[in-house]
Design a protein around this motif. Structure first.
Motif, PDB file in Angstrom:
ATOM      1  N   ALA A   1       0.841  -1.195   0.000  1.00  0.00           N
ATOM      2  CA  ALA A   1       0.000   0.000   0.000  1.00  0.00           C
ATOM      3  C   ALA A   1       0.882   1.253   0.000  1.00  0.00           C
ATOM      4  N   ALA A   2       0.294   2.344  -0.470  1.00  0.00           N
ATOM      5  CA  ALA A   2       1.074   3.563  -0.680  1.00  0.00           C
ATOM      6  C   ALA A   2       1.781   4.049   0.591  1.00  0.00           C
ATOM      7  N   ASP A   3       1.189   3.782   1.755  1.00  0.00           N
ATOM      8  CA  ASP A   3       1.774   4.305   2.992  1.00  0.00           C
ATOM      9  C   ASP A   3       2.439   3.220   3.843  1.00  0.00           C
ATOM     10  N   ALA A   4       2.617   2.009   3.256  1.00  0.00           N
ATOM     11  CA  ALA A   4       3.211   0.920   4.018  1.00  0.00           C
ATOM     12  C   ALA A   4       4.681   1.222   4.315  1.00  0.00           C
ATOM     13  N   PRO A   5       5.188   0.780   5.483  1.00  0.00           N
ATOM     14  CA  PRO A   5       6.571   1.104   5.873  1.00  0.00           C
ATOM     15  C   PRO A   5       7.611   0.668   4.840  1.00  0.00           C
ATOM     16  N   LEU A   6       7.487  -0.565   4.301  1.00  0.00           N
ATOM     17  CA  LEU A   6       8.478  -1.051   3.342  1.00  0.00           C
ATOM     18  C   LEU A   6       8.522  -0.158   2.108  1.00  0.00           C
ATOM     19  N   ARG A   7       7.353   0.231   1.659  1.00  0.00           N
ATOM     20  CA  ARG A   7       7.290   1.075   0.475  1.00  0.00           C
ATOM     21  C   ARG A   7       7.869   2.463   0.749  1.00  0.00           C
TER      22      ARG A   7
ATOM     23  N   GLU B   1      10.139   3.220   2.941  1.00  0.00           N
ATOM     24  CA  GLU B   1      11.595   3.091   3.026  1.00  0.00           C
ATOM     25  C   GLU B   1      12.215   3.016   1.642  1.00  0.00           C
ATOM     26  N   LEU B   2      11.571   2.222   0.774  1.00  0.00           N
ATOM     27  CA  LEU B   2      12.104   2.051  -0.574  1.00  0.00           C
ATOM     28  C   LEU B   2      12.060   3.369  -1.340  1.00  0.00           C
ATOM     29  N   ALA B   3      10.961   4.087  -1.171  1.00  0.00           N
ATOM     30  CA  ALA B   3      10.825   5.383  -1.845  1.00  0.00           C
ATOM     31  C   ALA B   3      11.922   6.327  -1.360  1.00  0.00           C
ATOM     32  N   ASP B   4      12.193   6.256  -0.060  1.00  0.00           N
ATOM     33  CA  ASP B   4      13.223   7.084   0.542  1.00  0.00           C
ATOM     34  C   ASP B   4      14.595   6.727  -0.052  1.00  0.00           C
ATOM     35  N   TRP B   5      14.828   5.413  -0.157  1.00  0.00           N
ATOM     36  CA  TRP B   5      16.089   4.914  -0.713  1.00  0.00           C
ATOM     37  C   TRP B   5      16.240   5.358  -2.167  1.00  0.00           C
ATOM     38  N   ALA B   6      15.136   5.278  -2.933  1.00  0.00           N
ATOM     39  CA  ALA B   6      15.169   5.657  -4.347  1.00  0.00           C
ATOM     40  C   ALA B   6      15.534   7.134  -4.494  1.00  0.00           C
ATOM     41  N   ARG B   7      15.008   7.955  -3.586  1.00  0.00           N
ATOM     42  CA  ARG B   7      15.335   9.388  -3.624  1.00  0.00           C
ATOM     43  C   ARG B   7      16.820   9.611  -3.351  1.00  0.00           C
ATOM     44  N   ARG B   8      17.358   8.842  -2.400  1.00  0.00           N
ATOM     45  CA  ARG B   8      18.787   8.981  -2.085  1.00  0.00           C
ATOM     46  C   ARG B   8      19.633   8.544  -3.277  1.00  0.00           C
TER      47      ARG B   8
END
Lengths: 154, 303
Positions: free
Chosen positions: A95-101, A103-110
């Motif tokens: 889901a859009a607000d799930a923790p794993l997602r 984190e991954l979105a955060d990682w992708a930004r980095r």
């Protein structure tokens, strides 16, 4: 026009090198993983799919049979093909607000900030994915279409 | 239940005077089951149009026999067949509306006006056929063919005049037609990619006979592309092979298991397969069981 519209629309890429029926199978699974398709949803009728994509009806039926064989959908006579269950260990995890997602979105930004191109990130992600999942015997259902040919060549 | 849409035995057709005549079809045998969407492919002059003409009952074979929808006289079942010839013959002086009206009058009891109207789409109803573009004429011809609700559609180069959008739309309409009514469709083209994806059956005609016939998938999977060090390809049937230095690349028809330890094995595309056959006229024909005409195990007999 169907009174009740189907919950998914397939995109067929003739140049992808992936068999057409497999593209339908993969897109359905992807939709199941992302929660775009939920149990009870109706897949589009073969007629609707072929009218929109100009592919052969038997290709659609083959894809639906494959999904049925894997227990993901069921055909109800005269009514259509319906989703039986979702895919993925934890449906909420995607889901859009799930923790794993998140984190991954955060990682992708980095990764982007570090100057990586989209393809670089894809390659890196795939490499990590492969090494992570190769250690514990995945069920590899996505490669089903190819395994038959492998059998013949043995 | 699947029946047989077309069955040909030793079909032959020669045009022109004896001696100097052109053999358009020669000893052509195959079977097409009903409900299939069949690509009729082959180079220019291979005999595709001749075959469609015979199947539509517009011409008689010079040799052999041809059964269409169970009748040995295709002309007798013409009301169940729709044939769109390559030049899209329509009456140039009629308007679009007149043409559709004639379609209804000429097909009493069968005419599906809603379908014909839907396919004719935005064609100006008052325009005369002679004023239409090639693509518009194709659309009108397909509207007539589909309005007839045929069991068998014979389409000679149906997509040639159409722009990509119209091509996609009308191919979609044809696929929906067969999905809903089980219509058998035969479409000819010398451009395979135009038909790939839409067709599940293949008749590859070359030199007046069928060289490959059957389920497209089965025909493709009967072949493999082998790459490796040059060595004997037995027991496989070699369609085409090429040696570059020590490396051999071969397209073969599998006869038993392929030794994956010595060869890199890949699946050819349908297009690669047809090109290889076109370059190798001596490659033996291959018809899958469903495409082999009943009782044509005649190789030994004719020798």
């Amino acid at each position: 026009m169907a009174a009740e519209s189907a919950a998914i629309e397939f995109r067929i890429d003739r140049r992808s090198g992936v068999a057409t029926y497999l593209q339908i199978v993969q897109q359905t699974k992807q939709a199941l993983r992302l929660g775009v398709l939920e149990p009870g949803d109706r897949l589009p009728a073969a007629r609707e799919v072929v009218e929109a994509t100009a592919i052969n009806p038997n290709t659609v039926l083959k894809a639906y049979r494959e999904l049925e064989r894997e227990g993901l959908v069921e055909a109800r006579r005269g009514l259509g093909t319906f989703v039986r269950r979702t895919l993925g260990g934890a449906p909420d995890a995607t889901a859009a607000d799930a923790p794993l997602r998140t984190e991954l979105a955060d990682w992708a930004r980095r990764a982007r900030a570090a100057g990586l191109e989209k393809d670089d990130v894809g390659a890196l992600f795939t490499a990590v994915l492969d090494s992570t999942y190769s250690t514990n015997g995945t069920n590899g259902t996505d490669s089903v279409g190819r395994s038959h040919e492998g059998d013949q060549e043995r | 239940m699947t029946g047989v849409a077309i069955e040909a035995h030793g079909l032959g057709k020669t045009y022109g005077r004896r001696g100097g005549g052109h053999r358009a079809l020669h000893d052509c045998s195959f079977r097409l089951p009903t409900g299939r969407v069949c690509a009729l492919v082959g180079p220019n002059g291979a005999g595709k149009s001749t075959l469609l003409n015979l199947a539509a009952g517009l011409d008689r074979p010079g040799a052999g026999s041809l059964a269409v929808l169970g009748s040995t006289d295709p002309a007798a079942v013409r009301d169940r067949i729709a044939y769109v010839a390559q030049d899209k013959p329509l009456y140039p002086q009629l308007t679009v509306a007149d043409t559709l009206w004639a379609g209804a009058e000429l097909n009493p009891g069968r005419w599906d006006r809603a379908t014909a109207d839907r396919i004719a789409g935005t064609l100006p109803r008052t325009a005369r056929v002679r004023a239409l573009s090639g693509g518009q004429r194709t659309r009108l011809a397909l509207a007539l063919a589909l309005g007839k609700r045929p069991e068998l559609m014979l389409l000679d180069e149906p997509m040639a005049d159409l722009d990509p959008l119209a091509r996609h739309e009308l191919m979609g309409v044809l696929m929906a037609e067969t999905a809903e009514h089980g219509t058998t469709i035969v479409m000819s083209s010398h451009i395979l990619t135009e038909l790939e994806g839409a067709c599940d059956y293949l008749l590859f005609v070359d030199g007046g006979r069928v060289r490959l016939g059957g389920e497209a998938e089965d025909i493709v999977s009967a072949h493999v592309l082998l790459t490796g060090q040059a060595r004997d390809l037995a027991p496989h049937t070699v369609v085409e092979s090429r040696t570059t230095g020590r490396q051999l690349t071969a397209l073969v028809r599998k006869e038993g298991p392929v030794d994956t330890a010595t060869w890199a094995v890949t699946q050819p595309t349908l297009e690669e397969l047809l090109l290889a056959h076109l370059r190798s006229p001596e490659a033996p024909p291959l018809l899958t069981p469903s495409a082999a005409a009943a009782g044509t195990r005649a190789e030994a007999v004719s020798a």
